[in-house]
Structures are given as C-alpha cells and as structure tokens.
Design a protein around this motif. Structure first.
Motif, PDB file in Angstrom:
ATOM      1  N   LYS A 291     -26.365  29.939 -12.736  1.00 59.73           N
ATOM      2  CA  LYS A 291     -26.217  28.542 -13.097  1.00 59.73           C
ATOM      3  C   LYS A 291     -25.425  27.824 -12.005  1.00 59.73           C
ATOM      4  CE  LYS A 291     -22.104  29.096 -15.995  1.00 59.73           C
ATOM      5  NZ  LYS A 291     -21.506  28.836 -17.334  1.00 59.73           N
ATOM      6  N   LEU A 292     -25.593  26.510 -11.958  1.00 64.12           N
ATOM      7  CA  LEU A 292     -24.848  25.656 -11.036  1.00 64.12           C
ATOM      8  C   LEU A 292     -23.911  24.771 -11.842  1.00 64.12           C
ATOM      9  CD1 LEU A 292     -27.837  24.522  -8.787  1.00 64.12           C
ATOM     10  CD2 LEU A 292     -26.018  26.088  -8.089  1.00 64.12           C
ATOM     11  N   ASP A 293     -22.828  24.303 -11.203  1.00 64.24           N
ATOM     12  CA  ASP A 293     -21.974  23.361 -11.919  1.00 64.24           C
ATOM     13  C   ASP A 293     -22.664  21.998 -11.966  1.00 64.24           C
ATOM     14  OD1 ASP A 293     -21.327  21.832  -9.584  1.00 64.24           O
ATOM     15  OD2 ASP A 293     -19.745  23.254  -9.085  1.00 64.24           O
ATOM     16  N   GLU A 294     -22.158  21.111 -12.776  1.00 62.22           N
ATOM     17  CA  GLU A 294     -22.820  19.834 -13.013  1.00 62.22           C
ATOM     18  C   GLU A 294     -22.983  19.016 -11.732  1.00 62.22           C
ATOM     19  OE1 GLU A 294     -24.730  17.053 -15.540  1.00 62.22           O
ATOM     20  OE2 GLU A 294     -24.129  19.152 -15.821  1.00 62.22           O
ATOM     21  N   ALA A 295     -21.965  19.006 -10.881  1.00 66.85           N
ATOM     22  CA  ALA A 295     -22.027  18.223  -9.643  1.00 66.85           C
ATOM     23  C   ALA A 295     -23.118  18.753  -8.718  1.00 66.85           C
ATOM     24  CB  ALA A 295     -20.674  18.248  -8.938  1.00 66.85           C
ATOM     25  N   GLN A 296     -23.202  20.079  -8.583  1.00 65.25           N
ATOM     26  CA  GLN A 296     -24.230  20.685  -7.736  1.00 65.25           C
ATOM     27  C   GLN A 296     -25.626  20.394  -8.276  1.00 65.25           C
ATOM     28  OE1 GLN A 296     -22.776  24.676  -8.052  1.00 65.25           O
ATOM     29  NE2 GLN A 296     -21.626  24.591  -6.128  1.00 65.25           N
ATOM     30  N   LEU A 297     -25.757  20.496  -9.587  1.00 59.38           N
ATOM     31  CA  LEU A 297     -27.058  20.264 -10.221  1.00 59.38           C
ATOM     32  C   LEU A 297     -27.508  18.823 -10.016  1.00 59.38           C
ATOM     33  CD1 LEU A 297     -29.010  22.010 -11.847  1.00 59.38           C
ATOM     34  CD2 LEU A 297     -27.906  21.215 -13.928  1.00 59.38           C
ATOM     35  N   MET A 298     -26.601  17.874 -10.192  1.00 58.87           N
ATOM     36  CA  MET A 298     -26.950  16.468 -10.043  1.00 58.87           C
ATOM     37  C   MET A 298     -27.271  16.134  -8.590  1.00 58.87           C
ATOM     38  SD  MET A 298     -27.129  15.270 -12.988  1.00 58.87           S
ATOM     39  CE  MET A 298     -27.458  13.584 -12.455  1.00 58.87           C
ATOM     40  N   GLU A 299     -26.558  16.768  -7.660  1.00 53.53           N
ATOM     41  CA  GLU A 299     -26.834  16.531  -6.243  1.00 53.53           C
ATOM     42  C   GLU A 299     -28.266  16.964  -5.903  1.00 53.53           C
ATOM     43  OE1 GLU A 299     -24.922  17.544  -1.832  1.00 53.53           O
ATOM     44  OE2 GLU A 299     -24.310  18.717  -3.585  1.00 53.53           O
ATOM     45  N   ILE A 300     -28.697  18.071  -6.464  1.00 52.93           N
ATOM     46  CA  ILE A 300     -30.041  18.585  -6.182  1.00 52.93           C
ATOM     47  C   ILE A 300     -31.112  17.711  -6.812  1.00 52.93           C
ATOM     48  CG2 ILE A 300     -31.617  20.496  -6.709  1.00 52.93           C
ATOM     49  CD1 ILE A 300     -29.196  22.382  -6.347  1.00 52.93           C
ATOM     50  N   ILE A 301     -30.988  17.424  -8.089  1.00 54.60           N
ATOM     51  CA  ILE A 301     -32.068  16.704  -8.768  1.00 54.60           C
ATOM     52  C   ILE A 301     -32.118  15.231  -8.371  1.00 54.60           C
ATOM     53  CG2 ILE A 301     -32.039  18.278 -10.727  1.00 54.60           C
ATOM     54  CD1 ILE A 301     -30.669  16.049 -12.339  1.00 54.60           C
ATOM     55  N   SER A 302     -31.045  14.734  -7.730  1.00 55.55           N
ATOM     56  CA  SER A 302     -31.036  13.339  -7.268  1.00 55.55           C
ATOM     57  C   SER A 302     -31.664  13.200  -5.887  1.00 55.55           C
ATOM     58  CB  SER A 302     -29.596  12.801  -7.238  1.00 55.55           C
ATOM     59  OG  SER A 302     -29.032  12.821  -8.530  1.00 55.55           O
ATOM     60  N   ASP A 303     -31.899  14.316  -5.225  1.00 56.49           N
ATOM     61  CA  ASP A 303     -32.495  14.269  -3.891  1.00 56.49           C
ATOM     62  C   ASP A 303     -33.971  13.888  -3.984  1.00 56.49           C
ATOM     63  OD1 ASP A 303     -32.079  15.141  -0.903  1.00 56.49           O
ATOM     64  OD2 ASP A 303     -34.002  15.998  -1.522  1.00 56.49           O
ATOM     65  N   PRO A 304     -34.439  12.925  -3.182  1.00 58.84           N
ATOM     66  CA  PRO A 304     -35.841  12.471  -3.271  1.00 58.84           C
ATOM     67  C   PRO A 304     -36.851  13.594  -3.047  1.00 58.84           C
ATOM     68  CG  PRO A 304     -34.536  10.931  -1.976  1.00 58.84           C
ATOM     69  CD  PRO A 304     -33.668  12.110  -2.220  1.00 58.84           C
ATOM     70  N   GLU A 305     -36.560  14.509  -2.113  1.00 60.38           N
ATOM     71  CA  GLU A 305     -37.514  15.585  -1.840  1.00 60.38           C
ATOM     72  C   GLU A 305     -37.672  16.518  -3.038  1.00 60.38           C
ATOM     73  OE1 GLU A 305     -39.161  15.181   0.634  1.00 60.38           O
ATOM     74  OE2 GLU A 305     -37.985  14.201   2.191  1.00 60.38           O
ATOM     75  N   CYS A 306     -36.637  16.613  -3.865  1.00 64.42           N
ATOM     76  CA  CYS A 306     -36.683  17.511  -5.021  1.00 64.42           C
ATOM     77  C   CYS A 306     -37.438  16.905  -6.204  1.00 64.42           C
ATOM     78  CB  CYS A 306     -35.274  17.925  -5.446  1.00 64.42           C
ATOM     79  SG  CYS A 306     -34.517  19.100  -4.302  1.00 64.42           S
ATOM     80  N   GLU A 307     -37.996  15.705  -6.015  1.00 66.11           N
ATOM     81  CA  GLU A 307     -38.942  15.201  -7.000  1.00 66.11           C
ATOM     82  C   GLU A 307     -40.213  16.054  -6.988  1.00 66.11           C
ATOM     83  OE1 GLU A 307     -39.717  11.119  -6.250  1.00 66.11           O
ATOM     84  OE2 GLU A 307     -37.765  10.435  -7.010  1.00 66.11           O
ATOM     85  N   ASN A 308     -40.463  16.696  -5.839  1.00 69.43           N
ATOM     86  CA  ASN A 308     -41.584  17.619  -5.713  1.00 69.43           C
ATOM     87  C   ASN A 308     -41.167  18.961  -6.302  1.00 69.43           C
ATOM     88  OD1 ASN A 308     -43.222  19.805  -4.327  1.00 69.43           O
ATOM     89  ND2 ASN A 308     -44.249  18.000  -3.506  1.00 69.43           N
ATOM     90  N   MET A 309     -41.904  19.424  -7.325  1.00 67.48           N
ATOM     91  CA  MET A 309     -41.498  20.630  -8.041  1.00 67.48           C
ATOM     92  C   MET A 309     -41.569  21.878  -7.167  1.00 67.48           C
ATOM     93  SD  MET A 309     -40.460  19.502 -10.826  1.00 67.48           S
ATOM     94  CE  MET A 309     -40.222  21.002 -11.773  1.00 67.48           C
ATOM     95  N   LEU A 310     -42.467  21.890  -6.189  1.00 71.91           N
ATOM     96  CA  LEU A 310     -42.532  23.017  -5.256  1.00 71.91           C
ATOM     97  C   LEU A 310     -41.242  23.115  -4.452  1.00 71.91           C
ATOM     98  CD1 LEU A 310     -44.045  25.267  -3.711  1.00 71.91           C
ATOM     99  CD2 LEU A 310     -44.967  23.473  -2.217  1.00 71.91           C
ATOM    100  N   VAL A 311     -40.738  21.982  -3.970  1.00 69.62           N
ATOM    101  CA  VAL A 311     -39.492  21.972  -3.211  1.00 69.62           C
ATOM    102  C   VAL A 311     -38.328  22.377  -4.097  1.00 69.62           C
ATOM    103  CG1 VAL A 311     -37.869  20.510  -1.930  1.00 69.62           C
ATOM    104  CG2 VAL A 311     -40.340  20.221  -1.610  1.00 69.62           C
ATOM    105  N   LEU A 312     -38.275  21.825  -5.297  1.00 70.61           N
ATOM    106  CA  LEU A 312     -37.181  22.144  -6.214  1.00 70.61           C
ATOM    107  C   LEU A 312     -37.144  23.633  -6.527  1.00 70.61           C
ATOM    108  CD1 LEU A 312     -34.877  21.385  -8.086  1.00 70.61           C
ATOM    109  CD2 LEU A 312     -36.566  20.720  -9.814  1.00 70.61           C
ATOM    110  N   GLN A 313     -38.285  24.210  -6.857  1.00 76.12           N
ATOM    111  CA  GLN A 313     -38.324  25.637  -7.188  1.00 76.12           C
ATOM    112  C   GLN A 313     -37.959  26.493  -5.980  1.00 76.12           C
ATOM    113  OE1 GLN A 313     -41.890  26.957  -9.181  1.00 76.12           O
ATOM    114  NE2 GLN A 313     -41.521  29.101  -8.685  1.00 76.12           N
ATOM    115  N   THR A 314     -38.446  26.110  -4.804  1.00 75.34           N
ATOM    116  CA  THR A 314     -38.134  26.878  -3.589  1.00 75.34           C
ATOM    117  C   THR A 314     -36.646  26.805  -3.276  1.00 75.34           C
ATOM    118  OG1 THR A 314     -40.348  26.409  -2.712  1.00 75.34           O
ATOM    119  CG2 THR A 314     -38.686  27.178  -1.152  1.00 75.34           C
ATOM    120  N   LEU A 315     -36.048  25.632  -3.437  1.00 77.47           N
ATOM    121  CA  LEU A 315     -34.610  25.495  -3.204  1.00 77.47           C
ATOM    122  C   LEU A 315     -33.820  26.378  -4.166  1.00 77.47           C
ATOM    123  CD1 LEU A 315     -32.088  24.251  -1.993  1.00 77.47           C
ATOM    124  CD2 LEU A 315     -32.408  22.265  -3.477  1.00 77.47           C
ATOM    125  N   LEU A 316     -34.209  26.387  -5.426  1.00 78.15           N
ATOM    126  CA  LEU A 316     -33.522  27.243  -6.399  1.00 78.15           C
ATOM    127  C   LEU A 316     -33.666  28.715  -6.028  1.00 78.15           C
ATOM    128  CD1 LEU A 316     -34.533  25.408  -9.711  1.00 78.15           C
ATOM    129  CD2 LEU A 316     -32.355  25.261  -8.487  1.00 78.15           C
TER     130      LEU A 316
END
Length: 422
Positions: A285-310
């Motif tokens: 798990k990530l802390d709330e600040a880390q999680l919000m930083e990731i999901i607020s990134d425009p590139e992470c709107e793409n689910m492939l990028v989000l999953q790969t980053l995780l």
C-alpha cells in the motif's frame, strides 16, 4: 507456512508434499523439521511422495499439476472451436481482475443494446481500458441472458489476427450456438458463408451481439482494414467493435457512418480504488499523499501507465527511497519516455545477462509479427532459464499470437524503437 496454510486449514484446498528421502541420510538436525515431516506423512488429506533425483521430482510435480487440472477441467473441449473459445474466455476473464466499474460506459453500452442502432465503435488511446470495459460489460450481459453474445479479442494471447480465421470462428460459433448444419469452409467461401449465417439469424429475429475487440490489430492483407469482409448487421444482430483513433479501421467506420463513442479516462476516485486494490493483492500500500500524487498525474489517466507504474513500485522495494522513485517516473514528459525509464530499470536489473533486454526486445521490435521463444533463445544464445526469468518480469507487456511473442501495446513498441534507435 505448511502448518498455517495447509495442515491447519480446514478449507478444501489442493496440496502435495514431496519429501526427499535419500538412503543413508542422517536424521534432521532440527527436531521441529523431523516432527513436521512425521506429521505430513501421517496425515491422510494430501498426497505425500518422496524423490531421489531432480528428474524424479520433475515427474512427480508434473503429475500433481496435471491431476489438479483434470480435477477442475475434466471435460475440456479439445475441438478447434473449443480450444479457441477457451482461449478467448480466459483472455476475457483476465480483464476482470482489479476492474473498477465504469458506470457511464456500461450505461452507454446498455443503451446501444436496447436501441435500433446496429453498429457501435468504441475508441480511445491504447491502454485507456477499452478491452476491460467491453469484457466486464459482456460478463454482465451474459449473466442477464437477454442477448446471445459471441466475442473475439484480437489481442488475445493465442488469437489469430487474420480476418479469414476470425470469420471462420464466427461461423463455427453460430453453427454451434444455434444448432445449424455445419459446412466445411475454405478460405474462398468463408466470407459468403458468414454473410449467409448473419442474414439467416437476422431473419429469424434472434438477438445476437457480435463483439470484435481490437480490430485495429488485424493483419493488413487484401485491404482487410477496409473491412469489406465484415458481414452486414441484420435484424437483431448487432456488432460492437473497439479500435484505435488513428487506425485505418477507424477511417473505414467513419466512412460507413457507424456510431462512434470515445471513452473517457476513469475519474480520480476510480483510479484511486484501482490502485489500492492492485497493491493490496500483493500485500502493498501507499500513503495517501503518494497515492494522490500518482492518480493526479495526467499520464496516469491511462490505465496501462498506472498499472505499469504500480508494478515498478512493487518491485522497487526500498521504502525510504520510494517517494523519489515515484517522482522519477511521474516526471517523464510523455508516455513514451515513461516506458523508456521502465526499460532503463530492466537494463540495470539484467545487466549481467548478455544484454537480454536490449537484444531480445530489439529482435521482437524489428520482426514483422513477432518471434517464437525458440527463435529468440537461439538468436540471442542465452540459457532457457535466463530467458524465462526475463519473460516473466516483462510478462504484462508481451502477448503470444500463434506461438510468436510480440508486444501488447504500441506505446511499448514505440519506446523500444526510439530507445534502441531501431
């Protein structure tokens, strides 16, 4: 682990123990280990076997796995249709994992199913979640039983991207589903037969939805992307397609004036839910600040990028440097550069393995339709075990079609071409 996960577990589970029992072996130094072996040998719930060689162990493990497969899949359909159908179902089910429901997308697809519209095209960038949306909606439609559904995922791991084979599968499914007389189909007859079958089903007023996901991936052969081979919808027979915005198939759909729907990225709350579920599956798990930083990134709107980053964060493992690692990936100026940084990490991890990353990925990138595992191992001159280790690490970005390994998304292929100057 054996005590907690198996011996004390009262649930119905499958387990097998293999205890090496070499002659003239001295007693175990650890009394607890001796007691554990005695307890395992004394229980009756699970099979216990011994082995004296690596070959013997391999044989017994193979036998145990096959017994489990026979137990859970006792009536596997070994016909050509059955094998393709099973592969398609397995691919569709893989898109159910960690899925966060896109309510607007479901509403739109339901409206299409209940309308007079016969054709619908879902489009959006690679990795945005088109296949996942369609796969999960199909599951819901199938559970309600209101429509017969035949689906074909062109991006499936073992699916052909030859339009004639797709039509052959469509005909075989219609023969089987509606108990129609089967005809032996040559490549010359398959187009005419698919048109005849669709027209016959349409005249009978039978509701049928035909889904072809990733139609942009069909091989460009005989002007196939003009889609002249597609049988026209008829009666209550509808077609649902997914494709990429810039592909030639999209131009064809526009010329034919098919209804087109571009799907939007998931909202922040949905991406947050996905990220939590995905990490929780491996106990992270990530802390709330880390999680919000990731999901607020425009590139992470793409689910492939989000999953790969995780995935990258899961395998990183150094907690006090995690924030810096997140910033490193999020600072990539484009999706292509993001995947280039993933490749750089892979190069560092496999630096001592005869340049597996650069050499192996370059070979696949310059091949016309991918390479077989045997071809890759032979050309690179690497040990089979080293290739397998790398393949498993890069698994989410590979697909195998007709025995040939290629890339699952164009973003990955583009990053490889640019990074290695192919």
């Amino acid at each position: 682990e054996m005590q907690y996960g198996v011996l004390r577990n009262k649930d119905q589970i499958d387990a097998a123990f293999f205890i090496k029992n070499t002659p003239n072996t001295l007693p175990d130094d650890d009394k607890k280990l001796t007691n554990l072996k005695k307890k395992i040998r004394g229980q009756k719930r699970f099979p216990v076997e011994s082995y004296t060689s690596m070959e013997g162990l391999c044989t017994k493990v193979e036998g145990a796995v096959l017994n489990i497969l026979d137990k859970y899949f006792p009536n596997e359909d070994t016909t050509t249709l059955g094998k393709v159908r099973l592969a398609q179902k397995a691919y569709m089910n893989s898109r159910h994992n960690y899925y966060v429901r896109n309510n607007k997308g479901f509403e739109y697809l339901n409206a299409f199913l209940n309308s007079d519209e016969l054709n619908l095209v879902i489009t959006g960038p690679s990795g945005i979640g088109k296949s996942a949306l369609v796969a999960n909606w199909i599951k819901e439609v199938g559970e309600h039983g209101l429509y017969n559904v035949i689906y074909y995922f062109v991006g499936n791991y073992d699916a052909t991207n030859d339009y004639k084979q797709i039509l052959r599968y469509l005909c075989d499914e219609i023969y089987d589903r509606f108990h129609l007389k089967r005809m032996e189909l040559s490549n010359d007859r398959v187009e005419a037969e698919s048109q005849r079958l669709i027209a016959e089903i349409g005249q009978k007023g039978i509701p049928l939805l035909i889904v072809i996901d990733g139609i942009n991936q069909i091989v460009e052969d005989d002007n196939s992307k003009l889609l002249n081979w597609l049988p026209p919808a008829s009666g209550k027979v509808k077609f649902l397609f997914t494709t990429l915005e810039g592909d030639e198939t999209m131009e064809t759909f526009r010329r034919h004036r098919y209804h087109i729907k571009a799907i939007r990225p998931l909202r922040k709350t949905q991406r947050k839910k996905f990220a939590k579920q995905y990490l929780a599956y491996v106990g992270k798990k990530l802390d709330e600040a880390q999680l919000m930083e990731i999901i607020s990134d425009p590139e992470c709107e793409n689910m492939l990028v989000l999953q790969t980053l995780l995935d990258e964060l899961i395998c990183f493992g150094t907690y006090h440097k995690l924030h810096r690692r997140i910033e490193y990936y999020l600072s990539a100026p484009s999706i292509e550069y993001f995947f280039s940084r993933v490749l750089k990490r892979m190069e560092e991890d496999y630096s001592g393995k005869q340049d597996l990353v650069r050499h192996g990925l370059s070979l696949i990138a310059v091949s016309e339709q991918g390479l077989t595992e045997e071809e890759l191992i032979s050309i690179m001159g690497v040990r089979q075990i080293d290739w397998y280790l790398f393949y498993c690490a890069f698994y989410n970005h590979f697909v195998t079609k007709q025995g040939k390994i290629t890339f699952s998304h164009q973003y990955v292929a583009d990053a490889i071409v640019k990074r290695y100057r192919l």
